[in-house]
Design a protein around this motif. Structure first.
Motif, short mmCIF file in Angstrom:
data_model
loop_
_atom_site.label_atom_id
_atom_site.label_comp_id
_atom_site.label_asym_id
_atom_site.label_seq_id
_atom_site.Cartn_x
_atom_site.Cartn_y
_atom_site.Cartn_z
N THR A 12 38.63 37.40 27.80
CA THR A 12 37.40 38.28 28.26
C THR A 12 37.66 38.95 29.53
O THR A 12 38.67 38.73 30.19
N ASP A 13 36.54 39.60 30.23
CA ASP A 13 36.89 40.31 31.44
C ASP A 13 36.47 39.30 32.61
O ASP A 13 36.78 39.77 33.72
N ARG A 14 36.21 38.36 32.35
CA ARG A 14 36.17 36.94 33.40
C ARG A 14 35.03 37.27 34.43
O ARG A 14 35.46 37.03 35.71
N ASN A 15 34.17 38.04 34.05
CA ASN A 15 33.12 38.38 35.19
C ASN A 15 31.76 38.12 34.61
O ASN A 15 30.75 38.55 35.22
N HIS A 16 31.52 37.40 33.42
CA HIS A 16 30.29 37.04 32.88
C HIS A 16 29.89 35.73 32.78
O HIS A 16 30.67 34.79 32.45
N VAL A 17 28.71 35.43 33.18
CA VAL A 17 28.48 33.78 33.06
C VAL A 17 27.26 33.59 32.26
O VAL A 17 26.47 34.79 32.04
N ALA A 49 28.22 37.49 18.05
CA ALA A 49 29.74 37.42 17.97
C ALA A 49 30.43 37.64 19.22
O ALA A 49 31.45 37.28 19.61
N ARG A 50 29.64 38.48 19.98
CA ARG A 50 30.36 38.84 21.30
C ARG A 50 30.56 37.63 22.10
O ARG A 50 31.89 37.58 22.66
N TRP A 51 29.74 36.66 22.27
CA TRP A 51 30.34 35.50 22.96
C TRP A 51 30.63 34.22 22.01
O TRP A 51 30.71 33.03 22.56
#
Ligand SMILES: [Zn+2]
Ligand SMILES: [Zn+2]
Length: 463
Positions: free
Chosen positions: A215-220, A459-461
């Motif tokens: 992941t881009d590691r900036n979504h919560v 599917a995205r997450w």
């Protein structure tokens, strides 16, 4: 012998989720959560000293609610006066700690809290027939607005210890002056102890950074869960449970409360990745009520968390219901609203969206079973609410769709967005090129509970 009647008084925060979301900084939210827990999770001794009343142990523990009980005076008039006087003391106690929150008080005289709630407190809450306590209108000149919440006039400049010295309103002064040692009564601290994770993210970017390598590691993700059929359950319990002692009823109520906390801890443990997280907490609860929870976690752990929570909550409440052994009690479950967003998105927007998703999820099932609705801010279009059972049934289909290369899923989504007549044909041609028609087939049937567009959004997450 007549059972002596008691005066039950509930004082609670109003729209407390949106109150917490006044500040986008996690630090400010945590400060408010801690102040709320400290102000409302009171021991009997403190309640006697502060308000001249006792802790109502027939009610379960919940953030943002003070449940009191007093000996009922002989007349209704005297009871009202006593309730108003006591509520006034509680309001002053809460106001001093939570300057910008809104509070309400409601009371009833009855033989048990369950009956008081069924006949008077519940209906009065639903009709808004309550005693309210609003934040005072500020007498400060509107020369400068608070630099953290941008909602109230600032009172003073405050050193925050990180080199910043913003002008703050009284509520933000409280939030940002908060010290870690004040967290002892918060749901977050409780969860840290249960998971054995002494460290916790300082701000949301640190939480988002716990996202997986893919992941881009900036979504919560922010999750708002709430129990289904609880009103109906307690109504039946009060009505058909006459033979139950007040103590048994209190035990049931506390048992359901515990189910919320246990489901939270179990789901959080299930999504914890010890090798990557180390001793860092990966789920941040802001508020744990009787049957509702508001929390954030890394976006790629949200689906496993929600599925775990909903299953676990149903199982645990089933056990409490069986133990109650009262005929006609409805089965209990929970629904969830789920919002995926960049960690920078203002938190009050996230909470509003989570609340509307939760409402949509609950509407779908009318309180009868587990459901979920979600909103992905990056996708930007609404999705339909789903039953948990449909998600579980299509787990392997969703797994297969998620396993497609991301570019393939993007292309499919792009074809679907073209509402033109050729969209279906283009989509199918694309699938044939991928050689993976089988992957989308389950989502194309006329009666498919999850359509292809929605499946792609999931599917995205999905993990
Ligand atoms: Zn402020
Ligand atoms: Zn992004």
């Amino acid at each position: 012998m007549m059972t002596r009647k008691k005066l039950y008084l509930d004082v609670s925060g109003v729209r407390i989720q949106s109150y917490l979301s006044r500040t986008t900084h996690l630090r400010g939210r945590r400060g408010a959560s801690a102040a709320l827990a400290e102000a409302t999770r009171l021991e009997d001794q403190e309640i006697r000293r502060l308000f001249g009343a006792s802790l109502n142990t027939e009610a379960g523990e919940a953030d943002g609610v003070v449940n009191l009980v007093l000996d009922a005076p002989d007349s209704e008039e005297e009871a009202d006066r006593l309730a108003r006087d006591t509520a006034g003391r509680v309001f002053r106690h809460l106001r001093a700690r939570l300057p910008a929150a809104e509070f309400q008080a409601v009371w009833a005289v009855d033989t048990s809290y369950l009956d008081a709630h069924r006949t008077t407190i519940g209906p009065r809450l639903r009709e808004g027939d309550v005693l309210s306590d609003l934040p005072p209108v500020s007498e400060l000149p509107y020369a400068r607005i608070c630099e953290r919440c941008h909602l109230d006039p600032a009172r003073d400049r405050v050193h925050l210890g990180d080199g910043e010295r913003p002008y703050l309103c009284p509520d933000c002064m409280m939030r940002f002056a908060h010290r870690t040692r004040e967290d002892a009564r918060t749901a977050e601290y409780e969860l840290q102890k249960r998971l054995g994770t002494p460290a916790r993210p300082k701000e949301l970017p640190e939480l988002a950074a716990l996202g997986g390598k893919d992941t881009d590691r900036n979504h919560v993700a922010t999750v708002f869960v709430d129990g289904n059929a609880f009103g109906h359950f307690f109504e039946k319990l009060a009505h058909h449970g006459r033979r139950l002692s007040a103590e048994s009823k209190a035990r049931i109520s506390r048992g359901l409360n515990q189910a919320t906390r246990d489901a939270l801890a179990e789901a959080a443990a299930a999504v914890r990745r010890p090798e990557e997280d180390g001793d860092m907490l990966c789920v941040i609860p802001y508020l744990v009520g009787g049957d509702d929870v508001l929390l954030s976690l890394p976006a790629d752990r949200a689906w496993p968390f929600v599925r775990h929570y909903l299953r676990s909550f149903t199982e645990r409440t089933k056990a409490v219901r069986a133990e109650a052994d009262v005929p006609g009690l409805p089965p209990l479950s929970a629904s969830a609203g789920l919002v995926f967003a960049h960690h920078k998105l203002p938190f009050h927007l996230v909470v509003e969206d989570a609340a509307s998703c939760l409402a949509a999820a609950k509407r779908l099932v009318h309180g009868k079973k587990e459901s979920v609705a979600f909103y992905d801010h990056t996708a930007g279009h609404p999705t339909h609410a789903l039953c948990l059972a449909d998600l579980e049934e299509h787990q392997s289909d969703l797994d297969a769709l998620t396993a497609l290369p991301e570019s393939g899923r993007h292309a499919l989504a792009a074809h679907l967005r073209h509402q033109a007549p050729h969209a279906a044909a283009a989509t199918e041609a694309h699938l044939d090129r991928l050689g993976r028609r089988d992957v989308v087939e389950p989502f194309l049937a006329d009666q498919a509970p999850i359509g292809l567009q929605q499946a792609l959004d999931i599917a995205r997450w999905w993990r």
